[in-house]
Scaffold this motif. Structure first.
Motif, PDB file in Angstrom:
ATOM      1  N   LEU A  47       3.677 -14.100   0.435  1.00 41.88           N
ATOM      2  CA  LEU A  47       3.270 -14.606  -0.722  1.00 41.88           C
ATOM      3  C   LEU A  47       2.163 -14.546  -1.154  1.00 41.88           C
ATOM      4  N   ARG A  48       0.436 -15.102  -0.646  1.00 38.51           N
ATOM      5  CA  ARG A  48      -0.189 -14.748   0.239  1.00 38.51           C
ATOM      6  C   ARG A  48      -0.761 -13.752  -0.195  1.00 38.51           C
ATOM      7  N   ALA A  49       0.344 -12.249   0.279  1.00 40.97           N
ATOM      8  CA  ALA A  49      -0.270 -10.322   0.050  1.00 40.97           C
ATOM      9  C   ALA A  49       0.129 -10.460  -1.056  1.00 40.97           C
ATOM     10  N   LEU A  50       1.321 -10.881  -1.854  1.00 44.96           N
ATOM     11  CA  LEU A  50       1.815 -10.865  -3.134  1.00 44.96           C
ATOM     12  C   LEU A  50       0.022 -11.138  -4.415  1.00 44.96           C
ATOM     13  N   THR A  54       0.961  -1.312  -0.039  1.00 42.55           N
ATOM     14  CA  THR A  54      -0.256  -0.354   0.127  1.00 42.55           C
ATOM     15  C   THR A  54       0.512   1.203  -0.283  1.00 42.55           C
ATOM     16  N   LEU A  55       2.240   0.919   0.677  1.00 46.31           N
ATOM     17  CA  LEU A  55       2.620   2.077   0.855  1.00 46.31           C
ATOM     18  C   LEU A  55       3.301   2.582  -1.079  1.00 46.31           C
ATOM     19  N   GLY A  56       2.542   1.453  -1.928  1.00 51.09           N
ATOM     20  CA  GLY A  56       3.085   1.905  -3.487  1.00 51.09           C
ATOM     21  C   GLY A  56       4.388   0.950  -4.302  1.00 51.09           C
ATOM     22  N   CYS A  57       4.970  -0.502  -2.443  1.00 51.24           N
ATOM     23  CA  CYS A  57       5.894  -1.172  -3.271  1.00 51.24           C
ATOM     24  C   CYS A  57       6.253  -2.309  -3.659  1.00 51.24           C
ATOM     25  N   LYS A  58       6.718  -2.749  -4.771  1.00 55.52           N
ATOM     26  CA  LYS A  58       6.351  -3.059  -6.183  1.00 55.52           C
ATOM     27  C   LYS A  58       7.631  -4.539  -5.926  1.00 55.52           C
ATOM     28  N   PRO A  80       3.855  -9.950  -9.166  1.00 53.20           N
ATOM     29  CA  PRO A  80       4.694 -11.521  -9.328  1.00 53.20           C
ATOM     30  C   PRO A  80       5.085 -11.933  -8.409  1.00 53.20           C
ATOM     31  N   GLU A  81       5.579 -13.079  -7.788  1.00 52.35           N
ATOM     32  CA  GLU A  81       6.661 -13.760  -6.564  1.00 52.35           C
ATOM     33  C   GLU A  81       7.678 -14.108  -7.819  1.00 52.35           C
ATOM     34  N   ASN A  82       8.490 -14.051  -7.106  1.00 49.96           N
ATOM     35  CA  ASN A  82      10.303 -13.855  -7.650  1.00 49.96           C
ATOM     36  C   ASN A  82      10.959 -14.455  -6.924  1.00 49.96           C
ATOM     37  N   GLU A  83      11.548 -15.473  -7.096  1.00 46.98           N
ATOM     38  CA  GLU A  83      12.428 -16.085  -6.339  1.00 46.98           C
ATOM     39  C   GLU A  83      13.882 -16.023  -5.976  1.00 46.98           C
TER      40      GLU A  83
END
Lengths: 343, 343
Positions: B207-210, B181-185, B216-219
């Motif tokens: 992971l759930r939040a992402l 919500t702070l805008g971080c990706k 997209p999750e990133n290993e």
DNA sequence: TATTCACACGCAAACGTTTTCGTAAGGTTA
DNA sequence: TAACCTTACGAAAACGTTTGCGTGTGAATA
């Protein structure tokens, strides 16, 4: 839900007497090999464990050390406990920890509770309130009933017993010396009110160091803080507009808070002001800048205290009558918060 | 050195029977007022205190709660203990604390020791090694012998008993959401290896939040740290040249270390990178910048755990058969280490 | 005077152990 | 066959409490 199995039950099942079971488990030659094996197999199957309570009652020993500290949520004290546990476990002792929460009443209750059967001896650092109240009857009572007590860190001079301390004054002197050799002259001290023994001693060490360096002491550089929880405003007020080039804080929190406050005042640690703390805890290590500090070697204190206590517990009477005071060396841990003054 | 005085001695001195003394001290109407007063005066004079060991043996109750934690030098666990002590003392229970030092063997030894007479029930957070080894026989054994166990924080799903936990996944999700919500990706996570239950759960929450935010999750953004003591180099290597705008650390140390490392890499927290931690300890509160974090409410956990245990200890069998899992709400504590991204 | 009763107290068991001492059964010796 | 020894086990005390029950004493009642 299987209940705990006792000798009596084993005896009944195997149709022998209790004493036979007891002896068999101890591999006594009095009992035939055959019976021994049978009993041991049965005991193992039912996971027999002797009842410590019964043993304590019989042996008049609990093989337990009681540790009473002022605060459980305190890094220094927990490191001491670590040391106590280490020695205690090696020697087959259990450790019971209670916290007095700095309350005199709770200290008395805990001590009396543990003294009435739960522990053979005590390792104790007294509550603030106790130091203030100067009422030590519970400790003396405990000792007069034959239970040895080892005091550590926050000790009481008037009580004759084993003690483990650091040389607080010397440690403070070392800290102050360090600042002096860095070229600092205007050294403030953030300390506690005088009834806290270690606070007073550290203040003394600070003063001693100044005198040895012929730096005039200045009442205005001494802040005695009563309310630790709200130290920030007090420290901020104190340091505001004060022209100091170094701060000696008698504990970690004061050191961190001072650094923070100085930063807010636009001063850089260590470039403008050097800060040194006391106690090598988590904060000092991880703060930015990491804090130069005096390590009290808490674990070592615990180790020595436990050894003293166990010596008393297991020693004959010649040992019992003689009391030692162990002084643990402090050491200066140089990190980033202090720096040589540029001339 | 006066020894501890017993009923027998009082009886002898006053030339009455042991039972008379016992009853007199209990103000039994069976005993004449005269004798009662005499006995009580004498007992007070000699500072008679009933022997807890004897009482424990007789009552088959020790009125003691055993607490076993993985590490004693750990702020979170000590706050839990604080909560346990609070409730326990109110209800007339004593608290024995032992640390397993994260060793399976020591956990077993401590538990067996306390279980063989020293405590009525247990509050336990299992050692790392135990989680890895998946050997829970000692805990199950203890319960099958009629001693209730309450697990907290590092629990074991397979064991059926009362539990007090936080919703680690939810907490982690809250933390990650906050960053989103702070805008971080580009959010990195510093977590533990999977066999640590809480580490794994927190990773899942992240992971759930992402996913919920369609990020997209990133290993490459996930670092699982095994050796906590040397996490700094690992974290530094991991974050080096990595283009992240936020870091979620599953514990305080990782959060602090990340902040430190980022600073060394020339990045400013929170301006360039937001950092959020887990556990509201000393470090988070006092660090500069102070750390936004997820509070686990350790003391509350202790309070609830103690209540569950005492309910079991004092309850009738209907209570005994029913097991509860209490989930303590986590809360987000906003401080300085996170900040809305400027667009 | 014989019976009953309240009063005030002592006895003994129980909790689970360890350990000293006693002893029955069976074998060996004189 | 009598005296003795060994083997293998049991009884009981002790640690300090609590508590149900038994009991002796004196007074009140019949």
């Amino acid at each position: 839900m299987r209940q705990k199995v006792t000798l009596k039950q084993i005896a009944k099942e195997l149709d022998v007497s209790i004493s036979t079971v007891s002896k068999a488990l101890k591999d006594s030659v009095e009992i035939s090999l055959d019976t021994r094996q049978k009993v041991k197999a049965f005991a193992k199957l039912y996971n027999y464990k002797p009842n410590n309570i019964a043993l304590s009652l019989k042996n008049k020993k609990t093989k337990t050390i009681g540790v009473i500290i002022p605060e459980i949520v305190h890094h220094f004290f927990t490191t001491v406990i670590g040391g106590v546990e280490k020695v205690a476990n090696e020697k087959g002792y259990n450790v019971i920890i209670c916290s007095s929460n700095n309350s005199f009443d709770k200290e008395v209750i805990n001590l009396e509770m543990l003294a009435s059967g739960s522990a053979d001896g005590f390792i104790l650092s007294v509550a603030k309130e106790t130091q203030l109240k100067k009422d030590y009857h519970h400790i003396e009572e405990t000792m007069s009933q034959g239970m040895p007590v080892v005091l550590f860190d926050r000790i009481i001079d008037e009580i004759v017993c084993d003690k483990v301390i650091i040389d607080d004054a010397k440690g403070a002197q070392t800290a102050t010396n360090h600042l002096l050799t860095l070229g600092c002259k205007k050294i403030a001290i953030l300390t506690t009110v005088d009834y806290i023994s270690v606070g007073k001693l550290r203040t003394n060490g600070y003063l001693r160091a100044l005198r040895a360096y012929d730096v005039p002491e200045n009442e205005g550089y001494i802040l005695k803080i009563e309310d630790i929880d709200n130290c920030e405003s007090e420290i901020s007020e104190f340091l505001k507009d004060k022209d100091v080039d170094a701060v000696f804080a008698v504990n970690e929190l004061f050191a961190v808070t001072a650094t923070k406050v100085l930063k807010e005042h636009g001063k850089i640690v260590p470039d403008d002001v050097s800060v040194i703390g006391f106690t090598d805890g988590i904060l000092s290590k991880h703060f930015i800048p990491s804090l130069t500090t005096i390590s009290q070697h808490g674990e070592e204190m615990g180790v020595r205290a436990a050894k003293l206590l166990i010596d008393k517990l297991e020693g004959d009477d010649s040992v019992t009558e003689e009391y030692k005071t162990v002084i643990i060396d402090t050491s200066l841990i140089q990190r980033q918060s202090t720096k040589k003054k540029e001339v």
